[in-house]
Design a protein around this motif. Structure first.
Motif, PDB file in Angstrom:
ATOM      1  N   GLU A 289       0.814  -1.211   0.000  1.00 41.11           N
ATOM      2  CA  GLU A 289       0.000   0.000   0.000  1.00 41.11           C
ATOM      3  C   GLU A 289       0.854   1.270   0.000  1.00 41.11           C
ATOM      4  OE1 GLU A 289      -3.232  -0.238   2.803  1.00 41.11           O
ATOM      5  OE2 GLU A 289      -3.525  -2.367   2.418  1.00 41.11           O
ATOM      6  N   ASP A 290       2.160   1.090  -0.190  1.00 43.35           N
ATOM      7  CA  ASP A 290       3.063   2.239  -0.202  1.00 43.35           C
ATOM      8  C   ASP A 290       3.853   2.229  -1.506  1.00 43.35           C
ATOM      9  OD1 ASP A 290       5.015   4.126   0.121  1.00 43.35           O
ATOM     10  OD2 ASP A 290       5.794   3.351   2.025  1.00 43.35           O
ATOM     11  N   ILE A 291       3.474   3.087  -2.422  1.00 43.44           N
ATOM     12  CA  ILE A 291       4.083   3.070  -3.761  1.00 43.44           C
ATOM     13  C   ILE A 291       5.581   3.350  -3.700  1.00 43.44           C
ATOM     14  CG2 ILE A 291       3.561   5.508  -4.286  1.00 43.44           C
ATOM     15  CD1 ILE A 291       2.975   4.588  -7.186  1.00 43.44           C
ATOM     16  N   GLU A 292       6.006   4.156  -2.745  1.00 36.36           N
ATOM     17  CA  GLU A 292       7.435   4.457  -2.680  1.00 36.36           C
ATOM     18  C   GLU A 292       8.254   3.251  -2.236  1.00 36.36           C
ATOM     19  OE1 GLU A 292       8.708   8.141  -1.108  1.00 36.36           O
ATOM     20  OE2 GLU A 292       7.331   9.305  -2.353  1.00 36.36           O
ATOM     21  N   ASP A 293       7.637   2.393  -1.465  1.00 33.77           N
ATOM     22  CA  ASP A 293       8.299   1.147  -1.090  1.00 33.77           C
ATOM     23  C   ASP A 293       8.549   0.318  -2.351  1.00 33.77           C
ATOM     24  OD1 ASP A 293       9.346   0.256   1.260  1.00 33.77           O
ATOM     25  OD2 ASP A 293       7.700  -1.110   1.733  1.00 33.77           O
ATOM     26  N   ALA A 294       7.551   0.316  -3.248  1.00 33.82           N
ATOM     27  CA  ALA A 294       7.688  -0.415  -4.515  1.00 33.82           C
ATOM     28  C   ALA A 294       8.756   0.235  -5.390  1.00 33.82           C
ATOM     29  CB  ALA A 294       6.351  -0.469  -5.236  1.00 33.82           C
TER      30      ALA A 294
END
Lengths: 503, 128
Positions: free
Chosen positions: A35-40
């Motif tokens: 749910e965290d695009i920056e993690d991706a």
């Protein structure tokens, strides 16, 4: 610690020391917060999209996918690059990219895990595909039974739009692409691409004859490219690491890795991803930790209701598309159900036919009626009323259904019957000739009996028998009245002295 | 959020995430990942997650608790992965709140091994 190259090298050298998994499609599952695009992004998400758009060479990107040897992971194994090329060819005012997330095989959960663990990889790959074939719209067809996957996809789509990975003018290239969701009601047939498209159009989820293929006339009559979740998840690494890298993993005709949902009578039930060409033995004994309770391996069912059973004879067969078909099964979407000596193969075939009968859309006669008749024949055999003629009938009818059904569902539905008939003929013969079920599963064919030497007269069985079929005084040998016994197995479960046996 | 228009901007986010992760390690912050896919949730991973989120600060352990997707160990759900600063990630299975308590007190605090450790049996690709 091993690294990725070691896995590939071990495989290439036939090294048997480490049946290690290699995660390509699952690379971010269990690693990032979905749910965290920056993690991706921290793991490289959307870099492949940036590269493809910067290169500005859709044909070159399609060639990369072709050269990588990637084949459809939904089961059919159609070359993905070729599919993209066919969808790129037609001229049209609108084209569509569809993600098939209608995962319906009993026991399969590969796609759900990818969507719940790493939704951005699918969105990114869909945008790449859209750029390559000239589509500006993407649709994810997902079953409503996957609420968490749907929720995480919604969040991912919203974040991707905010960051500019979906919408107008992606990475300043002028290319626009957006994705919407479509929900299915969980019908197995809707995994078939024409049925899936009709379901998205609001029509009944029924297949239609191909051609025309969706690449010419698909969703709303427009050219449509349909790929499975796992196929999409393999695309970004291919773009970033190159076709040659991907093609160096796997076997001659099946490249890369495959995700399997390992289930059944195995110690380590789980989601695994192995290079193509890994053997069943490595999967079952090394990764899966062998069979539960030290029982003997009997068969493994691959490909779900469209697949077949593989036996001990196939334990050392390298798993790839072609070897599985040659062995009478298929890759399918990746369900792998392990069975032991206590599983009756006739009952297994009946289980899958029961599923097919339930899931057949009913449009064509061979599938609607043929599968029902197959089921009835299997039912008759498991009741001990079958004959040798029934076995011939089962075989012939299976071939007719395969040859004459309209879509992939009917064309593959008799596979569980054909493969068990072929690999476990003696088990069928035991049912029809001797009216016995060697695995002790078919109720009508078994008797629960008490071994007098082991019975201590503890009365546990008699007290737990729901129909009072067991008689005997305390400290006396007990006896089961076969006329009353309903074969529920409660006595077997309760006996601590191994005095109850199945005969 | 400003829309990302170039590969450089994308790269900057990635670099800053890597930097943050490096800094967390240097500051001795523990990373705990809890597998919260449908399978994990069905076997009670939510209460494990909530327990960790609540207990770690209470016990004065600086930690970042992440929810992730499936780690693939269906036979050992709920599963968590603990990364101590400077150490390889360790996966533990069957982590109910009681085992989570053990992991906090014995593995995170003292680096001792506890029951339920699952050896990592895979490699994954990294995207450059």
């Amino acid at each position: 610690m091993l690294n990725e190259e070691t896995v590939i090298r071990n495989r290439a050298e036939g090294g048997k020391t480490s049946a290690t998994q290699l995660r390509i499609a699952l690379r971010n599952c269990g690693v990032i917060d979905p749910e965290d695009i920056e993690d991706a992004i921290g793991q490289g998400a959307y870099a492949a999209l940036a590269k493809v758009l910067a290169d500005g060479d859709p044909e070159g990107t399609i060639r990369t996918i072709m050269d990588s040897g990637l084949r459809g992971r939904g089961g059919g194994g159609f070359p993905t690059g070729l599919k993209w090329q066919l969808s790129a060819r037609p001229q049209a005012d609108q084209k569509y990219v569809v993600c098939n997330a209608d995962e319906g095989d009993p026991g399969a959960f590969m796609d759900r895990s990818i969507l719940e663990g790493d939704p951005h990889t699918v969105l990114e790959a869909m945008a790449i595909c859209g750029y390559c074939i000239g589509a500006t719209k993407g649709l994810i067809y997902i079953r409503a039974e996957y609420p968490l996957a749907i929720e995480r996809l919604h969040i991912a789509i919203r974040q991707a739009r905010d960051y500019g990975f979906l919408g107008e003018d992606l990475f300043g290239s002028g290319f626009a692409f957006d994705i919407e969701m479509r929900y299915g009601a969980g019908a197995f047939v809707c995994g078939e691409e024409t049925a899936l498209i009709h379901s998205m159009e609001g029509l009944r989820g029924e297949p239609t004859l191909k051609p025309p293929f969706p690449s010419e006339s698909g969703y709303l009559g427009k050219p449509t490219n349909v790929n499975n979740v796992e196929t999409f998840a393999s695309v970004p690494p291919i773009i970033l690491k190159g076709a040659a890298w991907f093609a160096s993993i796997g076997t001659e005709k099946s490249k890369g890795t495959k995700v399997f949902a390992l289930a059944g009578k195995i110690n380590k039930v789980g989601l695994i991803e192995v290079p193509m060409g890994t053997t069943l033995r490595e999967v079952i004994y090394e990764i899966g930790g062998g069979l539960q309770h030290g029982k003997a391996f009997k068969a493994v069912q691959t490909g779900g209701p469209s697949g077949g059973c593989l036996t001990t004879a196939h334990l050392d067969t390298p798993i790839d598309y072609d070897n599985l078909i040659a062995a009478g099964s298929m890759m399918g979407s990746g369900g792998m159900i392990v069975m032991d000596e206590d599983d009756c193969m006739v009952s297994v075939a009946k289980f899958f036919l029961d599923f097919t009968v339930e899931e057949s859309c009913g449009k064509c006669t061979p599938c609607r009626i043929g599968n029902k008749r197959l089921y009835e024949l299997l039912e008759k055999i498991t009741r001990g009323q079958g004959t040798r003629e029934d076995l011939d009938h089962l075989y012939n009818l299976s071939l007719v259904i395969k040859d004459t059904s309209l879509c992939g569902l009917g064309q593959s539905s008799p596979n569980p019957v054909l493969s068990t008939l072929h690999n476990f003929r003696d088990e069928y013969l035991a049912h029809v000739d001797e009216h016995k079920c060697p695995a002790g599963v078919c109720r009508e064919l078994i008797r629960y009996e008490i071994v007098p030497e082991n019975c201590v007269g503890c009365t546990a069985c008699a007290r737990n028998c729901p129909v009072n079929a067991i008689s005997g005084e305390r400290k006396q040998i007990h006896f089961i009245d076969q006329a009353i016994c309903i074969k529920c197995g409660a006595c077997l479960e309760k006996c601590k002295f191994d005095a109850v046996i199945i005969n | 959020m400003e829309r990302i228009r170039t590969a450089e901007q994308l790269h900057r986010i990635r670099a800053s995430r890597e930097q943050m992760s490096l800094e967390r390690r240097e500051q001795g912050i523990v990373e705990v990942r809890v597998a919260l896919a449908t399978c994990g949730l069905a076997s009670g991973a939510k209460s494990t997650y909530e327990y960790l989120v609540e207990e770690l600060p209470k016990r004065h352990i600086e930690a970042r608790v992440l929810r992730t997707g499936c780690m693939g160990y269906c036979y050992a759900e709920p599963t968590i992965e603990v990364t101590l600063p400077g150490a390889e990630p360790m996966v533990f299975g069957g982590v109910d709140p009681a085992r989570a308590d053990q992991i906090i007190e014995r593995y995170i605090r003292q680096g001792e091994m506890v029951d339920g450790h699952i050896p990592r049996n895979y490699e994954k690709v990294t995207l450059e």
